[in-house]
Design a protein around this motif. Structure first.
Motif, PDB file in Angstrom:
ATOM      1  N   MET A 114      38.762  13.993  45.074  1.00  0.00           N
ATOM      2  CA  MET A 114      39.938  13.453  44.389  1.00  0.00           C
ATOM      3  C   MET A 114      39.655  13.264  42.897  1.00  0.00           C
ATOM      4  N   TYR A 115      38.527  12.619  42.599  1.00  0.00           N
ATOM      5  CA  TYR A 115      38.181  12.381  41.196  1.00  0.00           C
ATOM      6  C   TYR A 115      38.007  13.700  40.449  1.00  0.00           C
ATOM      7  N   CYS A 116      37.326  14.655  41.058  1.00  0.00           N
ATOM      8  CA  CYS A 116      37.084  15.937  40.394  1.00  0.00           C
ATOM      9  C   CYS A 116      38.369  16.741  40.248  1.00  0.00           C
ATOM     10  N   GLY A 117      39.266  16.632  41.207  1.00  0.00           N
ATOM     11  CA  GLY A 117      40.536  17.336  41.092  1.00  0.00           C
ATOM     12  C   GLY A 117      41.335  16.880  39.890  1.00  0.00           C
ATOM     13  N   PHE A 176      19.234  16.650  40.054  1.00  0.00           N
ATOM     14  CA  PHE A 176      20.633  17.027  40.209  1.00  0.00           C
ATOM     15  C   PHE A 176      20.770  17.951  41.400  1.00  0.00           C
ATOM     16  N   THR A 177      21.909  17.851  42.060  1.00  0.00           N
ATOM     17  CA  THR A 177      22.164  18.666  43.237  1.00  0.00           C
ATOM     18  C   THR A 177      23.647  19.000  43.286  1.00  0.00           C
ATOM     19  N   ALA A 178      24.008  19.917  44.155  1.00  0.00           N
ATOM     20  CA  ALA A 178      25.417  20.268  44.337  1.00  0.00           C
ATOM     21  C   ALA A 178      26.024  19.343  45.389  1.00  0.00           C
ATOM     22  N   PRO A 179      27.174  18.713  45.091  1.00  0.00           N
ATOM     23  CA  PRO A 179      27.765  17.789  46.060  1.00  0.00           C
ATOM     24  C   PRO A 179      28.414  18.474  47.249  1.00  0.00           C
ATOM     25  N   GLY A 180      28.674  19.763  47.149  1.00  0.00           N
ATOM     26  CA  GLY A 180      29.244  20.480  48.282  1.00  0.00           C
ATOM     27  C   GLY A 180      30.677  20.108  48.586  1.00  0.00           C
ATOM     28  N   ILE A 181      31.513  20.033  47.540  1.00  0.00           N
ATOM     29  CA  ILE A 181      32.922  19.676  47.732  1.00  0.00           C
ATOM     30  C   ILE A 181      33.814  20.754  47.134  1.00  0.00           C
ATOM     31  N   VAL A 182      35.073  20.707  47.517  1.00  0.00           N
ATOM     32  CA  VAL A 182      36.115  21.506  46.880  1.00  0.00           C
ATOM     33  C   VAL A 182      37.117  20.522  46.299  1.00  0.00           C
ATOM     34  N   PRO A 183      37.255  20.460  44.969  1.00  0.00           N
ATOM     35  CA  PRO A 183      38.194  19.508  44.370  1.00  0.00           C
ATOM     36  C   PRO A 183      39.609  19.685  44.914  1.00  0.00           C
ATOM     37  N   LEU A 184      40.306  18.585  45.046  1.00  0.00           N
ATOM     38  CA  LEU A 184      41.701  18.641  45.493  1.00  0.00           C
ATOM     39  C   LEU A 184      42.568  19.280  44.414  1.00  0.00           C
ATOM     40  N   PRO A 185      43.693  19.886  44.798  1.00  0.00           N
ATOM     41  CA  PRO A 185      44.643  20.379  43.796  1.00  0.00           C
ATOM     42  C   PRO A 185      45.023  19.251  42.844  1.00  0.00           C
ATOM     43  N   VAL A 186      45.225  19.580  41.570  1.00  0.00           N
ATOM     44  CA  VAL A 186      45.369  18.553  40.543  1.00  0.00           C
ATOM     45  C   VAL A 186      46.518  17.588  40.820  1.00  0.00           C
ATOM     46  N   ALA A 187      47.664  18.079  41.276  1.00  0.00           N
ATOM     47  CA  ALA A 187      48.803  17.186  41.502  1.00  0.00           C
ATOM     48  C   ALA A 187      48.495  16.184  42.610  1.00  0.00           C
ATOM     49  N   GLU A 188      47.903  16.656  43.694  1.00  0.00           N
ATOM     50  CA  GLU A 188      47.545  15.759  44.795  1.00  0.00           C
ATOM     51  C   GLU A 188      46.463  14.785  44.367  1.00  0.00           C
ATOM     52  N   ALA A 189      45.451  15.296  43.656  1.00  0.00           N
ATOM     53  CA  ALA A 189      44.345  14.445  43.225  1.00  0.00           C
ATOM     54  C   ALA A 189      44.827  13.361  42.283  1.00  0.00           C
ATOM     55  N   GLY A 190      45.646  13.741  41.310  1.00  0.00           N
ATOM     56  CA  GLY A 190      46.127  12.765  40.339  1.00  0.00           C
ATOM     57  C   GLY A 190      46.962  11.675  40.972  1.00  0.00           C
ATOM     58  N   THR A 191      47.858  12.064  41.871  1.00  0.00           N
ATOM     59  CA  THR A 191      48.716  11.074  42.527  1.00  0.00           C
ATOM     60  C   THR A 191      47.896  10.123  43.393  1.00  0.00           C
ATOM     61  N   ARG A 192      46.921  10.660  44.118  1.00  0.00           N
ATOM     62  CA  ARG A 192      46.052   9.802  44.933  1.00  0.00           C
ATOM     63  C   ARG A 192      45.256   8.832  44.059  1.00  0.00           C
ATOM     64  N   LEU A 193      44.782   9.345  42.917  1.00  0.00           N
ATOM     65  CA  LEU A 193      43.970   8.506  42.044  1.00  0.00           C
ATOM     66  C   LEU A 193      44.802   7.398  41.416  1.00  0.00           C
ATOM     67  N   VAL A 194      46.029   7.696  41.035  1.00  0.00           N
ATOM     68  CA  VAL A 194      46.921   6.651  40.517  1.00  0.00           C
ATOM     69  C   VAL A 194      47.137   5.577  41.575  1.00  0.00           C
ATOM     70  N   ARG A 195      47.373   5.986  42.815  1.00  0.00           N
ATOM     71  CA  ARG A 195      47.572   5.023  43.898  1.00  0.00           C
ATOM     72  C   ARG A 195      46.343   4.127  44.050  1.00  0.00           C
ATOM     73  N   SER A 196      45.164   4.731  44.045  1.00  0.00           N
ATOM     74  CA  SER A 196      43.932   3.966  44.182  1.00  0.00           C
ATOM     75  C   SER A 196      43.766   2.989  43.024  1.00  0.00           C
ATOM     76  N   PHE A 197      44.045   3.455  41.816  1.00  0.00           N
ATOM     77  CA  PHE A 197      43.914   2.601  40.633  1.00  0.00           C
ATOM     78  C   PHE A 197      44.869   1.418  40.705  1.00  0.00           C
ATOM     79  N   LEU A 198      46.128   1.663  41.032  1.00  0.00           N
ATOM     80  CA  LEU A 198      47.106   0.571  41.116  1.00  0.00           C
ATOM     81  C   LEU A 198      46.743  -0.417  42.214  1.00  0.00           C
ATOM     82  N   GLY A 199      46.025   0.059  43.237  1.00  0.00           N
ATOM     83  CA  GLY A 199      45.631  -0.826  44.324  1.00  0.00           C
ATOM     84  C   GLY A 199      44.634  -1.890  43.923  1.00  0.00           C
TER      85      GLY A 199
END
Length: 359
Positions: free
Chosen positions: A91-94, A185-208
């Motif tokens: 989410m953060y990386c997206g 340093f190592t690879a976290p092994g993730i695929v970032p979320l699409p930007v619109a989904e990631a941003g909206t989720r992050l806003v929700r988390s922040f407001l929480g």
């Protein structure tokens, strides 16, 4: 009809939501609720988590990072090191990966690299890391061997890891287990979320944890106001009915709808709390928020080189700063604070610091 709130109510609600009274459970849950914990200073990050736990356990953060791998440590908000839950890194990386600040000519000139060189770094680091954990020196040599560009040695070994931050934002690099006292340093092994989904989720988390808050407040916390305005508006808009606009002393601010009733019922805090340097309660708010950080106190809290002092909080606002000296807590108060409550809180935090020092 808009709900009208006062800043003392909002700050009291944030203190409760952020577990500042010591009601949090495990370290991962605390980090999740806070929307990350800044961790350039590892001891400050550990204390930020411990003071929020009902049953703090020394060494829990290291176990979560290097044993269980349920936390990740990497460069995120504002380009600073943070702890975040491993299952939320995508989410953060997206959201942050969409900013692509390293593609700007001004960024490249400021860090002494060309567009081709930063492209080579972004392309090469994931390939040379693979599934390994490499020290910075090992990573630099692997990149140079792969690219044949010796100029990258100086750029990659200076500047607080500035040329590695794009890899972090893209979800290609995070801290690995220390090796003989050295960072890896190592690879976290993730695929970032699409930007619109990631941003909206992050806003929700922040407001929480840090709401109510305007898009500008969120943007300042995320990356000092560099989020494209259209994306920022879209992230908030896409929350739809999950967000309700409230009024905080005359200013309209979005809050999560599920929290509005609790916000309206919150009474101003009378508690005294000691928070460590770079604490999320401070970092999640603008530096010019006078109800939290009085202007006269700002120079002692927000200091040179981005240093944020440990603070004494009374009634939700910063009432002083503190530091640990030779096992004792030294206080510098800006205003009167109830002596008995301050003494209890000082003893509590001193005990946590002492526990952290034990082998």
């Amino acid at each position: 009809m808009s709900i009208s709130l006062t800043w003392p109510q909002v700050l009291a609600w944030r203190l409760e939501r952020q577990f500042v009274g010591g009601t949090g459970a495990d370290a991962v849950s605390v980090v999740r609720r806070l929307c990350g914990v800044q961790s350039q200073v590892a001891s400050a990050a550990d204390l930020a988590i411990a003071i929020r736990q009902a049953d703090p356990r020394p060494g829990e953060v290291e176990t979560a990072l290097w044993g269980e791998r349920t936390l990740r440590k990497t460069w995120l908000m504002r380009g600073t090191l943070h702890l975040v839950p491993a299952d939320e890194l995508a989410m953060y990386c997206g959201a942050l990966g969409s900013l692509r600040l390293w593609e700007k000519g001004s960024w490249q000139r400021g860090h002494g690299v060309t567009a081709a060189e930063i492209e080579a770094i972004v392309d090469t680091v994931p390939r040379v890391l693979g599934e390994r954990a490499l020290t910075r020196d090992e990573l630099v040599e692997a990149v140079i061997d792969s690219t044949g560009d010796a100029h990258l040695r100086e750029a990659l070994t200076s500047g607080w890891g500035m040329l590695l931050k794009p890899l972090s934002f893209l979800g290609e690099l995070c801290y690995g287990p220390p090796r003989e006292g050295r960072v890896t340093f190592t690879a976290p092994g993730i695929v970032p979320l699409p930007v619109a989904e990631a941003g909206t989720r992050l806003v929700r988390s922040f407001l929480g944890a840090h709401g109510p808050a305007t898009p500008e407040m969120f943007d300042t916390w995320l990356f000092r106001g560099k989020t494209p305005k259209a994306a920022l508006r879209g992230w908030f808009h896409d929350l739809g009915p999950d967000v309700t606009e409230v009024e905080v002393e005359g200013r309209a601010m979005p809050a999560l709808t599920e929290h509005v009733e609790a916000l309206a019922a919150t009474r101003p805090s009378e508690t005294v709390r000691l928070l460590p340097g770079f604490d999320q309660y401070i970092m999640g708010a603008p530096r010019d928020l006078e109800p939290l950080l009085p202007g006269a106190a700002k120079p002692k809290v927000s200091r040179a080189a981005g240093w944020i002092s440990p603070v004494v909080v009374f009634q939700g606002r910063v009432a002083g700063v503190w530091e640990a000296k030779d096992g004792e807590i030294a206080l510098d108060l800006f205003e009167d604070v109830p002596a008995a409550a301050l003494s209890r809180e000082t003893e509590r935090v001193a005990a946590l610091l002492a526990a952290a020092r034990r082998p």
